[in-house]
Design a protein around this motif. Structure first.
Motif, PDB file in Angstrom:
ATOM      1  N   PHE A 293       3.855  10.993   3.963  1.00 17.57           N
ATOM      2  CA  PHE A 293       2.803  10.177   4.591  1.00 17.57           C
ATOM      3  C   PHE A 293       3.152   8.717   4.346  1.00 17.57           C
ATOM      4  CE2 PHE A 293      -2.150   9.845   4.950  1.00 17.57           C
ATOM      5  CZ  PHE A 293      -2.004   9.073   6.083  1.00 17.57           C
ATOM      6  N   ALA A 294       3.511   8.006   5.412  1.00 18.86           N
ATOM      7  CA  ALA A 294       3.932   6.610   5.321  1.00 18.86           C
ATOM      8  C   ALA A 294       2.777   5.692   5.690  1.00 18.86           C
ATOM      9  CB  ALA A 294       5.125   6.354   6.236  1.00 18.86           C
ATOM     10  N   VAL A 295       2.432   4.812   4.748  1.00 18.33           N
ATOM     11  CA  VAL A 295       1.313   3.888   4.934  1.00 18.33           C
ATOM     12  C   VAL A 295       1.762   2.496   4.489  1.00 18.33           C
ATOM     13  CG1 VAL A 295      -1.081   3.369   4.341  1.00 18.33           C
ATOM     14  CG2 VAL A 295      -0.301   5.752   4.418  1.00 18.33           C
ATOM     15  N   PRO A 296       1.508   1.462   5.270  1.00 16.53           N
ATOM     16  CA  PRO A 296       1.912   0.113   4.843  1.00 16.53           C
ATOM     17  C   PRO A 296       0.988  -0.451   3.779  1.00 16.53           C
ATOM     18  CG  PRO A 296       0.806  -0.005   6.949  1.00 16.53           C
ATOM     19  CD  PRO A 296       0.934   1.452   6.619  1.00 16.53           C
ATOM     20  N   GLY A 297       1.555  -1.165   2.825  1.00 18.04           N
ATOM     21  CA  GLY A 297       0.744  -1.875   1.839  1.00 18.04           C
ATOM     22  C   GLY A 297       0.199  -0.992   0.740  1.00 18.04           C
ATOM     23  N   ASN A 298      -0.880  -1.476   0.142  1.00 15.56           N
ATOM     24  CA  ASN A 298      -1.492  -0.853  -1.021  1.00 15.56           C
ATOM     25  C   ASN A 298      -2.510   0.189  -0.580  1.00 15.56           C
ATOM     26  OD1 ASN A 298      -2.830  -0.207  -3.374  1.00 15.56           O
ATOM     27  ND2 ASN A 298      -3.182  -2.325  -4.004  1.00 15.56           N
ATOM     28  N   LEU A 299      -2.259   1.437  -0.907  1.00 17.70           N
ATOM     29  CA  LEU A 299      -3.121   2.526  -0.474  1.00 17.70           C
ATOM     30  C   LEU A 299      -4.531   2.437  -1.067  1.00 17.70           C
ATOM     31  CD1 LEU A 299      -3.001   5.083   1.282  1.00 17.70           C
ATOM     32  CD2 LEU A 299      -2.303   6.360  -0.747  1.00 17.70           C
ATOM     33  N   SER A 300      -4.701   1.638  -2.115  1.00 15.83           N
ATOM     34  CA  SER A 300      -6.012   1.536  -2.755  1.00 15.83           C
ATOM     35  C   SER A 300      -6.895   0.458  -2.140  1.00 15.83           C
ATOM     36  CB  SER A 300      -5.841   1.252  -4.253  1.00 15.83           C
ATOM     37  OG  SER A 300      -5.281  -0.039  -4.466  1.00 15.83           O
ATOM     38  N   LEU A 301      -6.441  -0.215  -1.100  1.00 23.56           N
ATOM     39  CA  LEU A 301      -7.242  -1.276  -0.484  1.00 23.56           C
ATOM     40  C   LEU A 301      -8.581  -0.724   0.017  1.00 23.56           C
ATOM     41  CD1 LEU A 301      -4.548  -3.246   1.545  1.00 23.56           C
ATOM     42  CD2 LEU A 301      -5.796  -4.038  -0.470  1.00 23.56           C
ATOM     43  N   PRO A 302      -9.664  -1.499  -0.150  1.00 25.45           N
ATOM     44  CA  PRO A 302     -11.009  -1.001   0.160  1.00 25.45           C
ATOM     45  C   PRO A 302     -11.420  -1.181   1.615  1.00 25.45           C
ATOM     46  CG  PRO A 302     -11.187  -3.161  -0.836  1.00 25.45           C
ATOM     47  CD  PRO A 302      -9.711  -2.826  -0.802  1.00 25.45           C
ATOM     48  N   THR A 303     -10.656  -0.629   2.531  1.00 27.50           N
ATOM     49  CA  THR A 303     -11.035  -0.661   3.940  1.00 27.50           C
ATOM     50  C   THR A 303     -11.228   0.772   4.418  1.00 27.50           C
ATOM     51  OG1 THR A 303      -8.790  -0.490   4.849  1.00 27.50           O
ATOM     52  CG2 THR A 303      -9.578  -2.699   4.260  1.00 27.50           C
ATOM     53  N   GLY A 304     -11.903   0.930   5.553  1.00 21.50           N
ATOM     54  CA  GLY A 304     -12.137   2.267   6.070  1.00 21.50           C
ATOM     55  C   GLY A 304     -10.855   3.015   6.376  1.00 21.50           C
ATOM     56  N   GLY A 305      -9.870   2.309   6.947  1.00 21.69           N
ATOM     57  CA  GLY A 305      -8.612   2.961   7.280  1.00 21.69           C
ATOM     58  C   GLY A 305      -7.862   3.461   6.053  1.00 21.69           C
ATOM     59  N   TYR A 306      -7.808   2.644   5.017  1.00 25.81           N
ATOM     60  CA  TYR A 306      -7.122   3.062   3.799  1.00 25.81           C
ATOM     61  C   TYR A 306      -7.904   4.161   3.079  1.00 25.81           C
ATOM     62  CZ  TYR A 306      -3.476  -0.469   4.091  1.00 25.81           C
ATOM     63  OH  TYR A 306      -2.378  -1.201   4.489  1.00 25.81           O
ATOM     64  N   HIS A 307      -9.229   4.088   3.131  1.00 31.78           N
ATOM     65  CA  HIS A 307     -10.043   5.158   2.558  1.00 31.78           C
ATOM     66  C   HIS A 307      -9.733   6.480   3.259  1.00 31.78           C
ATOM     67  CE1 HIS A 307     -13.582   7.186   0.885  1.00 31.78           C
ATOM     68  NE2 HIS A 307     -13.825   7.623   2.119  1.00 31.78           N
ATOM     69  N   TYR A 308      -9.651   6.443   4.564  1.00 34.87           N
ATOM     70  CA  TYR A 308      -9.301   7.623   5.358  1.00 34.87           C
ATOM     71  C   TYR A 308      -7.955   8.176   4.898  1.00 34.87           C
ATOM     72  CZ  TYR A 308      -8.661  10.346   9.728  1.00 34.87           C
ATOM     73  OH  TYR A 308      -8.475  11.345  10.661  1.00 34.87           O
ATOM     74  N   ASP A 309      -6.961   7.321   4.800  1.00 35.58           N
ATOM     75  CA  ASP A 309      -5.620   7.767   4.413  1.00 35.58           C
ATOM     76  C   ASP A 309      -5.612   8.374   3.007  1.00 35.58           C
ATOM     77  OD1 ASP A 309      -4.860   6.789   6.842  1.00 35.58           O
ATOM     78  OD2 ASP A 309      -3.676   5.116   6.082  1.00 35.58           O
ATOM     79  N   ARG A 310      -6.293   7.722   2.075  1.00 31.69           N
ATOM     80  CA  ARG A 310      -6.346   8.238   0.698  1.00 31.69           C
ATOM     81  C   ARG A 310      -6.985   9.623   0.657  1.00 31.69           C
ATOM     82  NH1 ARG A 310      -8.257   3.071  -0.355  1.00 31.69           N
ATOM     83  NH2 ARG A 310     -10.403   3.824  -0.609  1.00 31.69           N
ATOM     84  N   CYS A 311      -8.101   9.763   1.329  1.00 37.28           N
ATOM     85  CA  CYS A 311      -8.813  11.042   1.292  1.00 37.28           C
ATOM     86  C   CYS A 311      -8.017  12.143   1.987  1.00 37.28           C
ATOM     87  CB  CYS A 311     -10.183  10.900   1.939  1.00 37.28           C
ATOM     88  SG  CYS A 311     -11.342   9.889   0.986  1.00 37.28           S
TER      89      CYS A 311
END
Length: 357
Positions: A9-27
């Motif tokens: 799973f490739a995601v740019p930047g810090n996966l812990s960032l508090p945005t909806g998109g990053y929350h989606y990716d983390r979960c």
């Protein structure tokens, strides 16, 4: 027994960032791993979707290192901006996750939006499958990006893990209008602030929670609050910890987000689960996310209409109570992240099987 595919799973930047998109990716990543799947995390350069040559080269090298035996899931923040020719050199089968098209971001120059639209359209033709968070985004990709509907699957975000507290007594002080969203032009906080200025005759207070997008924009919002004389009633809280956010939700009378565009909007689910009536806009996926009876939706970029919706839910107790009950009912039926991970896992297995067949 069916084959369980390995993935990256490739995601740019810090996966812990508090945005909806990053929350989606983390979960989603956590959910896939909880199923027992081998899913590695690839941290791409944070400069996407506007990488320089060095970061583009680094990302292409990282993705090219993924073997053909792993399915490569790429977050749309990077996928839509990758060099199309480079995608053709990646051996792993690709599944794209498009939260919303890059060209739909607010405040972008028209020439840049056209460039990103053409690039993302071409890149989407290279994906074996495309995941989207809402039916609205699926239709946008069909209509504007020539992606076949059968090559896409809607993966609605799982219900938030929230502490839904039942207040023993009504909160003290004026009714709290709560807004949660990144301090970014797309979220329409300026519209909300202007709308609040139109209902200054009513008793209320407002808190806007969201991580800063850039200092200049925060300054603009602060100036607007002062210009309207609302500095004693409207607070830009910035990013808060979960305990404070839970307290704000528990104290809130209603939830308001004057967004200009949403691919989904996880914060609406958080409000629904807590039984908060919602005032928002008819932009993007919001009408498909917020049930008709759970709040009031108006046209985007219309402070007057937004103000009237706020006024209605502040003054009409019966309407407020009905919307609150409807929101709580809707929140109780939201799917889980386990459901989302199971569906995505099946897609990864299917894509992997097609690759080796």
């Amino acid at each position: 027994m069916s084959r369980v595919s390995a993935a990256a799973f490739a995601v740019p930047g810090n996966l812990s960032l508090p945005t909806g998109g990053y929350h989606y990716d983390r979960c989603l990543l956590d959910g896939l791993r909880a199923e027992g799947r081998d899913v590695s995390h690839i941290a791409l350069p944070a400069s996407f979707p506007f990488p320089g040559p060095a970061d583009m080269g680094q990302a292409v090298a990282q993705l090219s290192d993924i073997p053909e035996s792993r399915v490569l899931l790429i977050d749309g923040l990077a996928f839509g901006a990758l060099d199309t020719r480079a995608l053709d050199r990646i051996a792993a089968p690709i599944v794209a996750l498009v939260h919303h098209p890059l060209a739909h971001e607010s405040g972008m120059a028209e020439s840049e939006a056209r460039r990103l639209h053409a690039l993302e359209r071409d890149n989407l033709q290279r994906a074996a499958h495309v995941l989207v968070p809402s039916g609205y985004i699926k239709q946008v990709l069909v209509d504007e990006y020539a992606v076949e509907a059968e090559r896409m699957t809607v993966i609605r975000p799982g219900r938030p893990e929230v502490r839904v507290a039942q207040a023993e007594a009504a909160p003290e002080g004026p009714p709290l209008i709560l807004s949660v969203g990144l301090l970014h032009p797309r979220k329409g906080h300026d519209v909300l602030i202007s709308a609040l200025g139109r209902i200054a005759d009513l008793d209320w207070r407002a808190v806007i929670v969201g991580s800063p997008w850039e200092e200049a924009y925060d300054t603009k919002l602060t100036a607007l609050i002062s210009e309207l004389g609302s500095q004693d009633r409207v607070r830009l809280a910035g990013r808060v910890d979960q305990a404070e956010l839970d307290t704000l939700y528990a104290d809130a009378h209603l939830f308001a987000l004057a967004t200009r565009f949403e691919g989904y909007g996880i914060v609406f689910d958080e409000a629904l689960m807590r039984g908060l009536p919602i005032v928002s806009t008819k932009a993007g996926a919001v009408p498909g996310t917020v049930p008709d009876d759970a709040g009031l939706l108006v046209a985007p970029d219309d402070p007057a209409a937004f103000a009237e919706a706020l006024r209605t839910l502040l003054q009409d107790r019966d309407r407020h109570a009905a919307c609150s009950a409807a929101a709580r009912r809707a929140g109780a039926t939201l799917p889980s992240w386990t459901d989302a991970a199971e569906t995505v896992g099946a897609i990864l297995d299917r894509v992997a099987g097609a690759q080796v067949s």
